[in-house]
Scaffold this motif. Sequence first.
Motif, PDB file in Angstrom:
ATOM      1  N   GLN A  47       4.030 -54.720  15.048  1.00 14.08           N
ATOM      2  CA  GLN A  47       3.862 -54.193  16.402  1.00 14.08           C
ATOM      3  C   GLN A  47       3.613 -52.699  16.392  1.00 14.08           C
ATOM      4  O   GLN A  47       2.777 -52.191  17.152  1.00 14.08           O
ATOM      5  CB  GLN A  47       5.104 -54.522  17.238  1.00 14.08           C
ATOM      6  N   LEU A  48       4.323 -51.968  15.534  1.00 13.09           N
ATOM      7  CA  LEU A  48       4.138 -50.518  15.471  1.00 13.09           C
ATOM      8  C   LEU A  48       2.733 -50.157  15.030  1.00 13.09           C
ATOM      9  O   LEU A  48       2.098 -49.262  15.600  1.00 13.09           O
ATOM     10  CB  LEU A  48       5.163 -49.895  14.516  1.00 13.09           C
ATOM     11  N   LEU A  49       2.221 -50.848  14.018  1.00 17.92           N
ATOM     12  CA  LEU A  49       0.905 -50.499  13.494  1.00 17.92           C
ATOM     13  C   LEU A  49      -0.214 -51.008  14.392  1.00 17.92           C
ATOM     14  O   LEU A  49      -1.266 -50.387  14.493  1.00 17.92           O
ATOM     15  CB  LEU A  49       0.739 -51.074  12.081  1.00 17.92           C
ATOM     16  N   LYS A  50       0.020 -52.126  15.055  1.00 16.38           N
ATOM     17  CA  LYS A  50      -1.002 -52.649  15.954  1.00 16.38           C
ATOM     18  C   LYS A  50      -1.152 -51.768  17.176  1.00 16.38           C
ATOM     19  O   LYS A  50      -2.255 -51.442  17.607  1.00 16.38           O
ATOM     20  CB  LYS A  50      -0.643 -54.071  16.378  1.00 16.38           C
ATOM     21  N   GLU A  51      -0.043 -51.324  17.743  1.00 15.23           N
ATOM     22  CA  GLU A  51      -0.109 -50.523  18.962  1.00 15.23           C
ATOM     23  C   GLU A  51      -0.262 -49.045  18.666  1.00 15.23           C
ATOM     24  O   GLU A  51      -0.659 -48.268  19.511  1.00 15.23           O
ATOM     25  CB  GLU A  51       1.171 -50.745  19.790  1.00 15.23           C
ATOM     26  N   GLY A  52       0.102 -48.640  17.428  1.00 13.94           N
ATOM     27  CA  GLY A  52       0.109 -47.217  17.146  1.00 13.94           C
ATOM     28  C   GLY A  52      -1.215 -46.657  16.701  1.00 13.94           C
ATOM     29  O   GLY A  52      -1.411 -45.442  16.693  1.00 13.94           O
ATOM     30  N   LEU A 236     -18.167 -47.996   9.670  1.00 18.63           N
ATOM     31  CA  LEU A 236     -17.599 -49.327   9.825  1.00 18.63           C
ATOM     32  C   LEU A 236     -16.985 -49.508  11.201  1.00 18.63           C
ATOM     33  O   LEU A 236     -16.329 -48.608  11.730  1.00 18.63           O
ATOM     34  CB  LEU A 236     -16.524 -49.586   8.765  1.00 18.63           C
ATOM     35  N   LYS A 237     -17.202 -50.671  11.757  1.00 13.20           N
ATOM     36  CA  LYS A 237     -16.551 -51.090  12.989  1.00 13.20           C
ATOM     37  C   LYS A 237     -15.477 -52.100  12.588  1.00 13.20           C
ATOM     38  O   LYS A 237     -15.782 -53.177  12.088  1.00 13.20           O
ATOM     39  CB  LYS A 237     -17.574 -51.726  13.932  1.00 13.20           C
ATOM     40  N   LEU A 238     -14.214 -51.729  12.796  1.00 12.94           N
ATOM     41  CA  LEU A 238     -13.109 -52.497  12.237  1.00 12.94           C
ATOM     42  C   LEU A 238     -12.237 -53.104  13.325  1.00 12.94           C
ATOM     43  O   LEU A 238     -12.011 -52.498  14.373  1.00 12.94           O
ATOM     44  CB  LEU A 238     -12.236 -51.600  11.346  1.00 12.94           C
ATOM     45  N   LYS A 239     -11.745 -54.290  13.031  1.00 12.71           N
ATOM     46  CA  LYS A 239     -10.776 -54.905  13.931  1.00 12.71           C
ATOM     47  C   LYS A 239      -9.445 -54.157  13.873  1.00 12.71           C
ATOM     48  O   LYS A 239      -8.739 -54.050  14.869  1.00 12.71           O
ATOM     49  CB  LYS A 239     -10.577 -56.371  13.544  1.00 12.71           C
ATOM     50  N   ASP A 240      -9.092 -53.652  12.714  1.00  9.02           N
ATOM     51  CA  ASP A 240      -7.843 -52.906  12.548  1.00  9.02           C
ATOM     52  C   ASP A 240      -7.962 -52.043  11.308  1.00  9.02           C
ATOM     53  O   ASP A 240      -8.042 -52.547  10.197  1.00  9.02           O
ATOM     54  CB  ASP A 240      -6.656 -53.866  12.420  1.00  9.02           C
ATOM     55  N   VAL A 241      -7.988 -50.726  11.495  1.00  7.57           N
ATOM     56  CA  VAL A 241      -8.136 -49.818  10.361  1.00  7.57           C
ATOM     57  C   VAL A 241      -6.903 -49.854   9.461  1.00  7.57           C
ATOM     58  O   VAL A 241      -6.955 -49.436   8.299  1.00  7.57           O
ATOM     59  CB  VAL A 241      -8.393 -48.375  10.869  1.00  7.57           C
ATOM     60  N   ASN A 242      -5.773 -50.355   9.971  1.00 12.06           N
ATOM     61  CA  ASN A 242      -4.548 -50.430   9.177  1.00 12.06           C
ATOM     62  C   ASN A 242      -4.361 -51.775   8.499  1.00 12.06           C
ATOM     63  O   ASN A 242      -3.284 -52.062   7.990  1.00 12.06           O
ATOM     64  CB  ASN A 242      -3.335 -50.135  10.073  1.00 12.06           C
ATOM     65  N   ASP A 243      -5.397 -52.608   8.501  1.00 10.78           N
ATOM     66  CA  ASP A 243      -5.320 -53.907   7.843  1.00 10.78           C
ATOM     67  C   ASP A 243      -5.165 -53.705   6.332  1.00 10.78           C
ATOM     68  O   ASP A 243      -6.021 -53.084   5.690  1.00 10.78           O
ATOM     69  CB  ASP A 243      -6.593 -54.705   8.134  1.00 10.78           C
ATOM     70  N   PRO A 244      -4.078 -54.201   5.729  1.00  8.00           N
ATOM     71  CA  PRO A 244      -3.900 -54.030   4.280  1.00  8.00           C
ATOM     72  C   PRO A 244      -5.045 -54.615   3.462  1.00  8.00           C
ATOM     73  O   PRO A 244      -5.348 -54.117   2.374  1.00  8.00           O
ATOM     74  CB  PRO A 244      -2.584 -54.773   3.999  1.00  8.00           C
ATOM     75  N   GLN A 245      -5.706 -55.673   3.972  1.00  4.22           N
ATOM     76  CA  GLN A 245      -6.843 -56.245   3.247  1.00  4.22           C
ATOM     77  C   GLN A 245      -7.968 -55.228   3.122  1.00  4.22           C
ATOM     78  O   GLN A 245      -8.638 -55.157   2.084  1.00  4.22           O
ATOM     79  CB  GLN A 245      -7.349 -57.486   3.975  1.00  4.22           C
ATOM     80  N   LEU A 246      -8.175 -54.435   4.181  1.00  6.35           N
ATOM     81  CA  LEU A 246      -9.207 -53.396   4.139  1.00  6.35           C
ATOM     82  C   LEU A 246      -8.869 -52.356   3.078  1.00  6.35           C
ATOM     83  O   LEU A 246      -9.736 -51.957   2.285  1.00  6.35           O
ATOM     84  CB  LEU A 246      -9.327 -52.725   5.513  1.00  6.35           C
ATOM     85  N   THR A 262      -6.105 -44.468   6.909  1.00 14.98           N
ATOM     86  CA  THR A 262      -5.488 -45.701   6.423  1.00 14.98           C
ATOM     87  C   THR A 262      -4.061 -45.482   5.941  1.00 14.98           C
ATOM     88  O   THR A 262      -3.508 -46.336   5.255  1.00 14.98           O
ATOM     89  CB  THR A 262      -6.317 -46.284   5.265  1.00 14.98           C
ATOM     90  N   LEU A 263      -3.464 -44.335   6.314  1.00 13.04           N
ATOM     91  CA  LEU A 263      -2.103 -44.047   5.858  1.00 13.04           C
ATOM     92  C   LEU A 263      -1.128 -45.107   6.333  1.00 13.04           C
ATOM     93  O   LEU A 263      -0.278 -45.586   5.578  1.00 13.04           O
ATOM     94  CB  LEU A 263      -1.676 -42.659   6.355  1.00 13.04           C
ATOM     95  N   LEU A 264      -1.262 -45.506   7.612  1.00 12.60           N
ATOM     96  CA  LEU A 264      -0.377 -46.536   8.131  1.00 12.60           C
ATOM     97  C   LEU A 264      -0.592 -47.855   7.414  1.00 12.60           C
ATOM     98  O   LEU A 264       0.358 -48.591   7.138  1.00 12.60           O
ATOM     99  CB  LEU A 264      -0.597 -46.700   9.641  1.00 12.60           C
ATOM    100  N   GLY A 265      -1.860 -48.144   7.113  1.00  9.20           N
ATOM    101  CA  GLY A 265      -2.141 -49.385   6.405  1.00  9.20           C
ATOM    102  C   GLY A 265      -1.528 -49.402   5.015  1.00  9.20           C
ATOM    103  O   GLY A 265      -1.012 -50.423   4.549  1.00  9.20           O
ATOM    104  N   ARG A 266      -1.592 -48.265   4.306  1.00  6.83           N
ATOM    105  CA  ARG A 266      -0.987 -48.191   2.976  1.00  6.83           C
ATOM    106  C   ARG A 266       0.533 -48.293   3.067  1.00  6.83           C
ATOM    107  O   ARG A 266       1.176 -48.951   2.236  1.00  6.83           O
ATOM    108  CB  ARG A 266      -1.405 -46.889   2.289  1.00  6.83           C
ATOM    109  N   ASN A 267       1.124 -47.637   4.069  1.00  3.02           N
ATOM    110  CA  ASN A 267       2.568 -47.768   4.269  1.00  3.02           C
ATOM    111  C   ASN A 267       2.933 -49.192   4.665  1.00  3.02           C
ATOM    112  O   ASN A 267       4.002 -49.694   4.306  1.00  3.02           O
ATOM    113  CB  ASN A 267       3.037 -46.793   5.352  1.00  3.02           C
ATOM    114  N   LYS A 268       2.025 -49.826   5.409  1.00  3.93           N
ATOM    115  CA  LYS A 268       2.275 -51.199   5.839  1.00  3.93           C
ATOM    116  C   LYS A 268       2.404 -52.125   4.634  1.00  3.93           C
ATOM    117  O   LYS A 268       3.273 -53.007   4.612  1.00  3.93           O
ATOM    118  CB  LYS A 268       1.128 -51.658   6.750  1.00  3.93           C
ATOM    119  N   ILE A 269       1.557 -51.924   3.634  1.00  4.03           N
ATOM    120  CA  ILE A 269       1.622 -52.759   2.430  1.00  4.03           C
ATOM    121  C   ILE A 269       2.980 -52.603   1.754  1.00  4.03           C
ATOM    122  O   ILE A 269       3.628 -53.578   1.366  1.00  4.03           O
ATOM    123  CB  ILE A 269       0.490 -52.389   1.459  1.00  4.03           C
ATOM    124  N   VAL A 270       3.446 -51.345   1.638  1.00  8.17           N
ATOM    125  CA  VAL A 270       4.726 -51.076   0.974  1.00  8.17           C
ATOM    126  C   VAL A 270       5.880 -51.680   1.769  1.00  8.17           C
ATOM    127  O   VAL A 270       6.747 -52.379   1.223  1.00  8.17           O
ATOM    128  CB  VAL A 270       4.922 -49.557   0.797  1.00  8.17           C
TER     129      VAL A 270
END
Length: 397
Positions: A47-52, A236-246, A262-270
């Motif tokens: 929720q934090l990464l999706k809304e943030g 790139l047009k992205l659905k979510d720049v914080n997607d760990p797959q990206l 992508t900082l949030l995405g990298r933190n999201k993976i961890v």
Amino acid sequence: MALSFKPIKPLLHTGTNASSRWFSYIGLGVGVLLLLCSVQMFINIQQLLKEGSIRKDGFDFVSITKNITNETMGQPEKNLFHADEIEAVKKQPFIAGVSPLLANDFRVQLSAGSVLPFSTDMFLEALDNDFIDTLPPNFAWKEGDQQIPIILSSDFFEIYNIFAPGQGLPQLSKETAMGIPVQITCYGRDNAFTFSGRIVAFSDRVNSVLVPKNFLQWANKTFSHKERQDASRLFLKLKDVNDPQLVRYLDAQDYVISRDKTLLGRNKIVLQGIFSGLGIFGLLVVILALMLFSFYLQLVIARSRQNLELLLTLGYSPRWLGKNVSNQFIPVYIFIVLTALLCTQVMQWAFHHFVMFNRPELSSFINWTVVLLAAALVLMAIVTNARLVKKLLYRLG
């Protein structure tokens, strides 16, 4: 008249292994608490990464380039995106669209003529109109036009206003800048040609100096010594720049993107890895606790073997006995899981109020998925217990 289990209950030596029983209860409670808290924190991260993340029109827009190494320095063709590579990027499910950023392949000089004593070598780029956030109607060009519309990055304009006083240049508002004519001189093939340009919009999305795509394609053919078809970067047009797959895909392909994007995405993976590990550990503790409790039940039935055989001989049904023996522990299971659920709720409330300071993306209440998981754990414990008791009693019968 229904049979009562109360007179039969003392025949089971349930008090002889109290320590084993309490160890299994405590283990079950700890495991359930770890599992529920891990699932709730996993949901909080989502929720934090999706809304943030900062999104525009429901999508994130970022540019990527190839990583320039010592081996690829001086070999620009290796640092460009070729057609097959662009197609490979487009096929990724987490990417909604791709547009190559075409750049000038000739020297360009920008100046403000007699209005401002300012001139600089500059680059020009072109992008598909669908990817530009501010697109005025007059952002168009056809062959033969002497005026070129320009969309300037808001960041570039801010940089100008920062260094302008030190160079004796006036600071400008965006409205004034859009009224100042710009001279664009293109050099190439032993000739030079000057166009007039005008800033028609500012972009918060694209850090570049954008001109119409058909102009840049024409200019590259006219002024360049070679026909340039490949792009140095992709938008790139992205659905979510914080997607760990990206993040994993870009790292695997050795593509470069601004790390703060992508900082949030990298933190999201961890963080997902941490809480997934805790959740798995909690599930293992729950399973081990149920196994310990199964050993306790086996000991109880083994110690009460003679009494149970006598009851079976007297005509008591193994099914009826198993059901009543199992039902003795249902209130305990419900109490343990409800206590863990209450502790999870308290921790979620404290996390929202004292750690996240009531951020609107989160709720002070636990997610419905956690409640559903708690109910599933109660059901699993009851079913496991009933099957085990029934199996042991049928062996005696």
